[in-house]
Structures are given as C-alpha cells and as structure tokens.
Motif scaffolding. Structure first.
Motif, PDB file in Angstrom:
ATOM      1  N   LYS A  83      50.327  26.832  32.093  1.00  0.00           N
ATOM      2  CA  LYS A  83      49.301  25.827  31.925  1.00  0.00           C
ATOM      3  C   LYS A  83      48.334  25.442  32.960  1.00  0.00           C
ATOM      4  CE  LYS A  83      50.282  20.733  30.579  1.00  0.00           C
ATOM      5  NZ  LYS A  83      49.584  20.097  31.815  1.00  0.00           N
ATOM      6  N   ASP A  84      48.909  25.617  34.232  1.00  0.00           N
ATOM      7  CA  ASP A  84      48.036  25.460  35.171  1.00  0.00           C
ATOM      8  C   ASP A  84      46.843  26.255  35.318  1.00  0.00           C
ATOM      9  OD1 ASP A  84      49.749  23.167  35.999  1.00  0.00           O
ATOM     10  OD2 ASP A  84      50.891  24.385  37.434  1.00  0.00           O
ATOM     11  N   VAL A  85      47.321  27.684  35.110  1.00  0.00           N
ATOM     12  CA  VAL A  85      46.062  28.539  35.043  1.00  0.00           C
ATOM     13  C   VAL A  85      45.108  28.317  34.007  1.00  0.00           C
ATOM     14  CG1 VAL A  85      45.452  31.052  34.590  1.00  0.00           C
ATOM     15  CG2 VAL A  85      47.479  30.426  36.028  1.00  0.00           C
ATOM     16  N   LEU A  86      45.563  27.802  32.763  1.00  0.00           N
ATOM     17  CA  LEU A  86      44.669  27.735  31.522  1.00  0.00           C
ATOM     18  C   LEU A  86      43.692  26.422  31.889  1.00  0.00           C
ATOM     19  CD1 LEU A  86      43.891  28.011  28.704  1.00  0.00           C
ATOM     20  CD2 LEU A  86      45.874  26.649  28.292  1.00  0.00           C
ATOM     21  N   GLU A  87      44.557  25.549  32.559  1.00  0.00           N
ATOM     22  CA  GLU A  87      43.684  24.005  32.931  1.00  0.00           C
ATOM     23  C   GLU A  87      42.715  24.353  33.793  1.00  0.00           C
ATOM     24  OE1 GLU A  87      46.006  20.967  33.425  1.00  0.00           O
ATOM     25  OE2 GLU A  87      46.405  20.408  31.229  1.00  0.00           O
ATOM     26  N   ARG A  88      43.090  25.201  34.925  1.00  0.00           N
ATOM     27  CA  ARG A  88      41.986  25.397  35.958  1.00  0.00           C
ATOM     28  C   ARG A  88      40.695  26.102  35.540  1.00  0.00           C
ATOM     29  NH1 ARG A  88      45.047  28.517  39.292  1.00  0.00           N
ATOM     30  NH2 ARG A  88      43.974  30.274  38.806  1.00  0.00           N
ATOM     31  N   ARG A  89      41.050  27.292  34.742  1.00  0.00           N
ATOM     32  CA  ARG A  89      40.044  28.139  34.144  1.00  0.00           C
ATOM     33  C   ARG A  89      39.197  27.291  33.070  1.00  0.00           C
ATOM     34  NH1 ARG A  89      43.379  33.671  33.663  1.00  0.00           N
ATOM     35  NH2 ARG A  89      43.697  34.046  35.876  1.00  0.00           N
ATOM     36  N   TYR A  90      39.873  26.375  32.587  1.00  0.00           N
ATOM     37  CA  TYR A  90      39.186  25.644  31.425  1.00  0.00           C
ATOM     38  C   TYR A  90      38.105  24.571  32.462  1.00  0.00           C
ATOM     39  CZ  TYR A  90      38.638  21.494  28.337  1.00  0.00           C
ATOM     40  OH  TYR A  90      37.950  20.495  27.535  1.00  0.00           O
ATOM     41  N   THR A  91      38.754  24.016  33.316  1.00  0.00           N
ATOM     42  CA  THR A  91      37.838  23.280  34.145  1.00  0.00           C
ATOM     43  C   THR A  91      36.482  24.027  34.912  1.00  0.00           C
ATOM     44  OG1 THR A  91      39.773  21.840  34.944  1.00  0.00           O
ATOM     45  CG2 THR A  91      37.986  21.942  36.562  1.00  0.00           C
ATOM     46  N   LEU A 125      34.366  21.631  42.644  1.00  0.00           N
ATOM     47  CA  LEU A 125      35.729  21.708  41.916  1.00  0.00           C
ATOM     48  C   LEU A 125      36.958  21.366  42.937  1.00  0.00           C
ATOM     49  CD1 LEU A 125      35.521  24.265  39.294  1.00  0.00           C
ATOM     50  CD2 LEU A 125      35.117  21.821  39.079  1.00  0.00           C
ATOM     51  N   GLY A 126      36.532  21.450  44.605  1.00  0.00           N
ATOM     52  CA  GLY A 126      37.564  21.226  45.292  1.00  0.00           C
ATOM     53  C   GLY A 126      38.674  22.476  45.381  1.00  0.00           C
ATOM     54  N   LEU A 127      38.289  23.493  44.696  1.00  0.00           N
ATOM     55  CA  LEU A 127      39.014  24.870  44.663  1.00  0.00           C
ATOM     56  C   LEU A 127      38.924  25.803  46.011  1.00  0.00           C
ATOM     57  CD1 LEU A 127      39.064  25.409  40.926  1.00  0.00           C
ATOM     58  CD2 LEU A 127      40.985  24.495  42.098  1.00  0.00           C
ATOM     59  N   SER A 128      39.701  26.665  46.198  1.00  0.00           N
ATOM     60  CA  SER A 128      39.346  27.680  47.269  1.00  0.00           C
ATOM     61  C   SER A 128      38.450  28.721  46.825  1.00  0.00           C
ATOM     62  CB  SER A 128      40.693  28.262  47.706  1.00  0.00           C
ATOM     63  OG  SER A 128      41.061  29.374  46.691  1.00  0.00           O
ATOM     64  N   GLU A 129      37.659  29.113  47.609  1.00  0.00           N
ATOM     65  CA  GLU A 129      36.609  30.244  47.238  1.00  0.00           C
ATOM     66  C   GLU A 129      37.443  31.546  46.654  1.00  0.00           C
ATOM     67  OE1 GLU A 129      32.543  32.497  49.009  1.00  0.00           O
ATOM     68  OE2 GLU A 129      33.654  30.837  49.985  1.00  0.00           O
ATOM     69  N   ARG A 130      38.564  31.647  47.136  1.00  0.00           N
ATOM     70  CA  ARG A 130      39.147  32.898  46.648  1.00  0.00           C
ATOM     71  C   ARG A 130      39.601  32.593  45.173  1.00  0.00           C
ATOM     72  NH1 ARG A 130      44.743  34.967  49.245  1.00  0.00           N
ATOM     73  NH2 ARG A 130      45.081  36.818  47.790  1.00  0.00           N
ATOM     74  N   VAL A 152      38.194  30.605  42.922  1.00  0.00           N
ATOM     75  CA  VAL A 152      37.154  30.538  41.971  1.00  0.00           C
ATOM     76  C   VAL A 152      36.632  31.941  41.843  1.00  0.00           C
ATOM     77  CG1 VAL A 152      34.742  29.666  41.953  1.00  0.00           C
ATOM     78  CG2 VAL A 152      36.474  28.247  42.676  1.00  0.00           C
ATOM     79  N   ARG A 153      36.501  32.728  42.862  1.00  0.00           N
ATOM     80  CA  ARG A 153      36.063  34.172  42.817  1.00  0.00           C
ATOM     81  C   ARG A 153      37.012  35.031  41.805  1.00  0.00           C
ATOM     82  NH1 ARG A 153      35.885  35.280  47.819  1.00  0.00           N
ATOM     83  NH2 ARG A 153      37.960  36.316  47.964  1.00  0.00           N
ATOM     84  N   SER A 154      38.221  34.758  41.994  1.00  0.00           N
ATOM     85  CA  SER A 154      39.141  35.411  40.969  1.00  0.00           C
ATOM     86  C   SER A 154      39.065  35.044  39.713  1.00  0.00           C
ATOM     87  CB  SER A 154      40.852  35.477  41.780  1.00  0.00           C
ATOM     88  OG  SER A 154      41.416  35.915  40.698  1.00  0.00           O
ATOM     89  N   ASP A 155      39.215  33.793  39.538  1.00  0.00           N
ATOM     90  CA  ASP A 155      38.979  33.153  38.083  1.00  0.00           C
ATOM     91  C   ASP A 155      37.591  33.748  37.474  1.00  0.00           C
ATOM     92  OD1 ASP A 155      41.423  32.145  38.082  1.00  0.00           O
ATOM     93  OD2 ASP A 155      40.829  30.158  38.641  1.00  0.00           O
ATOM     94  N   LEU A 156      36.597  33.708  38.263  1.00  0.00           N
ATOM     95  CA  LEU A 156      35.297  34.133  37.807  1.00  0.00           C
ATOM     96  C   LEU A 156      35.453  35.664  37.576  1.00  0.00           C
ATOM     97  CD1 LEU A 156      32.779  32.020  39.673  1.00  0.00           C
ATOM     98  CD2 LEU A 156      33.131  31.630  37.497  1.00  0.00           C
ATOM     99  N   ASP A 157      35.989  36.392  38.214  1.00  0.00           N
ATOM    100  CA  ASP A 157      35.962  37.895  37.747  1.00  0.00           C
ATOM    101  C   ASP A 157      36.634  37.938  36.578  1.00  0.00           C
ATOM    102  OD1 ASP A 157      34.558  38.439  40.044  1.00  0.00           O
ATOM    103  OD2 ASP A 157      36.611  38.821  41.423  1.00  0.00           O
ATOM    104  N   VAL A 200      24.998  28.284  38.440  1.00  0.00           N
ATOM    105  CA  VAL A 200      25.464  27.820  39.478  1.00  0.00           C
ATOM    106  C   VAL A 200      26.140  29.075  40.693  1.00  0.00           C
ATOM    107  CG1 VAL A 200      27.731  26.959  38.446  1.00  0.00           C
ATOM    108  CG2 VAL A 200      27.008  26.008  40.645  1.00  0.00           C
ATOM    109  N   GLY A 201      26.113  28.763  41.603  1.00  0.00           N
ATOM    110  CA  GLY A 201      26.650  29.814  42.466  1.00  0.00           C
ATOM    111  C   GLY A 201      27.992  29.543  42.729  1.00  0.00           C
ATOM    112  N   ARG A 202      28.767  30.366  43.250  1.00  0.00           N
ATOM    113  CA  ARG A 202      30.095  30.183  43.703  1.00  0.00           C
ATOM    114  C   ARG A 202      30.606  29.246  44.578  1.00  0.00           C
ATOM    115  NH1 ARG A 202      31.322  35.565  44.854  1.00  0.00           N
ATOM    116  NH2 ARG A 202      31.477  34.984  47.138  1.00  0.00           N
TER     117      ARG A 202
END
Length: 350
Positions: A9-17, A37-42, A44-49, A28-30
C-alpha cells in the motif's frame, strides 16, 4: 494481500503521488521532483526507473513527463484512491453536516503534495464548465487557489456567452492573485467577456460611500450582485489579517475573539459567527443570499479551521476541497459539537 505484502500500500501510494506530481509539473527534473515531494533522491530515482520501464513516464532533456499510457493508468488510480479512502462517503458526510448541495473532495492533502492543489483547481474548473449556461454571470474573488483554478481551467472552446466579474476590489498585492486578473483569465478560457473593478478592497469607512458613487465601480458591483455563480476562496484569519496589513494589536484581538476564517472581509469563529468585519468594496455577506450557486474552493489541512468557520455560516452551496482538509474539518466539527465550543485547550493544531 496487505498481510502478505504489508509495504504494498505504501509503495502504491508513493508511486501514485509521483505520477500525480509528474502530471502537474512535467516535464520536471528529478531534483525538482525530490524537492516538491520531500522524498529522497534515491527513492524518486528508483521509482521513476520502474515507472519508465513500465511505459508510464517518458524521459526528455527537460525532464520526465507522463506518457499517454501513464495518463490512462493515472486516471484509473484516481478512481481507485477515491474508493480506497471512501472519498464518496466523506463527501456525503460533509454535505449532510453543513447542508451543502454538493461536496467534491480530491484525494490527498495540498499542504504536503502540491499536485493536489492543481487537481483541486482542475476539478473546480470542470465543475464550473458543467454548470455555467449561456448568458450567465460568474463572480470571482482573488487568492492563490482561484488563480490556480484560472490557470488550470480547460482551454477548449466553451461557446457560451458568460460574463466574468470580480467580486472584490484589489488588495494591492501580487497582481496574479487579484480578482481582476482571475476574472480576465477565466473569461479568456471561457470564451466570454469580463468587467474590471478598479477599486481597492479595503478602504477607510469614510471613503467607502464616496468610492461606491463612482459610476463604473457601482455598475460592476451591481453586475456581481446579479451573478448566477460565485466562486470564492477561503483564508485563515491570521493570513488575511497579514494580507490586509492589519496591525499586531488588531490581529491579536481577532485571535482572542476566536477568529479562524475569513471571506468577503468578514472574520468568523468556528461556529460561523462574525467577530470582525472590514469596510471594503465588493460583494458583502448579505449579497450571497441572491446568488444561485456559491462555490467555495479551499484545501490543505492547515485551512481546516477556516473552512469549518466559513461553511458554518450556511452561505455556501458547494464546497470543493481536498481529503486532508475534509477529514480534519470532520474531526473539528465533531469536537466542537461534543465540547460545546472551541477553546485553545482542545484546538487541533498538530
């Protein structure tokens, strides 16, 4: 499923966000996405990949943006989020409590996720398009939320003769968030016409009558009183006192009297009672009685007290807000009901 994969659920909501933010900000750049979003760059990079590998986002020299498939998937996730959080039940409960004709709640909290404010603005624009008819007059106030509504308003040709007028004068601040500017932008998006109110909102009482005698000002205010639809924002008492340049003693006096919300130059306590009013140019509270649809747009849990106050006046027909504000308003309403009022001892400031 939740017991087998508790993090799902947490992963789904984060990627939805992340997808919503890309829809709002893209391309938009990473780094910008990480900051918003106040998330770590790591993370965001992982989810975007992963999202890129699934064909939901596209990479360009300017940043990432949603793919056509991503648009379709995100629309489905929007519906899933509404069901998951029982947003429809929340809308019904708010409508019943405040006697509203309609409530529209956007999932999320605009205080923590900037894409939610844009979603709320888009929903407000779509709602306006659904109710405005040929020959209608639309009155609008100022503020950042309504400026966002004008920016996000669907640009397709509307093909209806709608006149947009400012409901209030200007506060002499950022021109982009004044009622005149918002009226012009909405009129352009609607393919309609507009009138401007060349007057300050706040003036000394001794000058109000003189200003209202000016024919062009008087005519625009008279037009706004004939509006079929009024779209207005809601401000916190402290924020609006600052924007109006009230001195510290007056502001502290407002707070001491329980003021938590403001609209149309009136400051209200949590019960919707007027505790202070300014001498101003534009629509006044009693003018709302003759307007068929009074639509309030405001979000973010930090505005919950203000929303509670304005909705408690009984002057609104429709409220468009976000989930963060709506759930907190429900809690606050329940606390004021059980405690018999609002005091500093039990205000939900967290």
């Amino acid at each position: 499923m939740q017991k087998v994969v508790p993090e799902l659920k947490d992963v789904l909501e984060r990627r939805y966000t992340i997808l919503r933010a890309v829809r709002t900000l893209g391309p938009v750049g990473r780094r910008n996405l990480t900051h918003e979003l106040g998330l770590s760059e790591r993370t965001v990079r992982s989810d975007l990949d992963i999202l890129r590998a699934q064909g939901l986002v596209l990479a360009s020299s300017e940043g990432v943006l949603l793919s056509p498939e991503g648009e379709v998937v995100l629309a489905r996730l929007d519906e899933m989020a509404r069901k998951l959080h029982d947003v429809a039940g929340l809308e019904a409960a708010l409508g019943e409590i405040f006697g509203l004709q309609r409530v529209i709640v956007v999932p999320g909290d605009s205080d923590s996720d900037p894409s939610v404010k844009r979603d709320m603005a888009q929903v407000a624009g779509e709602y306006l398009r659904s109710i405005l008819r040929d020959g209608d007059i639309l009155a609008v106030t100022g503020g950042t939320t309504l400026a966002q509504v004008a920016e996000c308003f669907p640009g397709e040709s509307f093909n209806r003769r709608v006149t947009v007028v400012p409901a209030r004068g200007g506060l002499g601040e950022d021109i982009r968030i004044q009622a005149n500017t918002i009226a012009v932008r909405l009129a352009e998006k609607l393919g309609g016409s507009y009138r401007l109110l060349h007057a300050p909102e706040d003036v000394l009482p001794c000058y109000v009558e003189q200003i209202l005698r000016e024919p062009r000002i008087r005519d625009v205010i008279a037009l706004s009183k004939r509006a079929k639809v009024l779209l207005h924002g809601i401000g916190t008492a402290e924020e609006m006192a600052r924007r109006r340049g009230l001195d510290d003693d007056t502001t502290m006096g407002l707070i001491a009297r329980g003021a938590v919300g403001e609209a149309f130059g009136y400051y209200f306590n949590a019960k919707g009672e007027i505790v202070y009013s300014t001498s101003s140019v534009g629509l006044r509270l009693h003018d709302l009685e003759n307007i068929s649809k009074v639509v309030a747009v405001a979000g973010g849990r930090s505005k919950a007290w203000a929303i509670l106050a304005v909705l408690s006046t009984g002057r609104c027909h429709v409220c468009i807000t976000d989930e963060g504000a709506a759930r907190r308003v429900m809690r606050l309403k329940e606390s004021t009901k059980t405690e018999g009022g609002v005091t500093d001892d039990h205000q939900d400031w967290d």
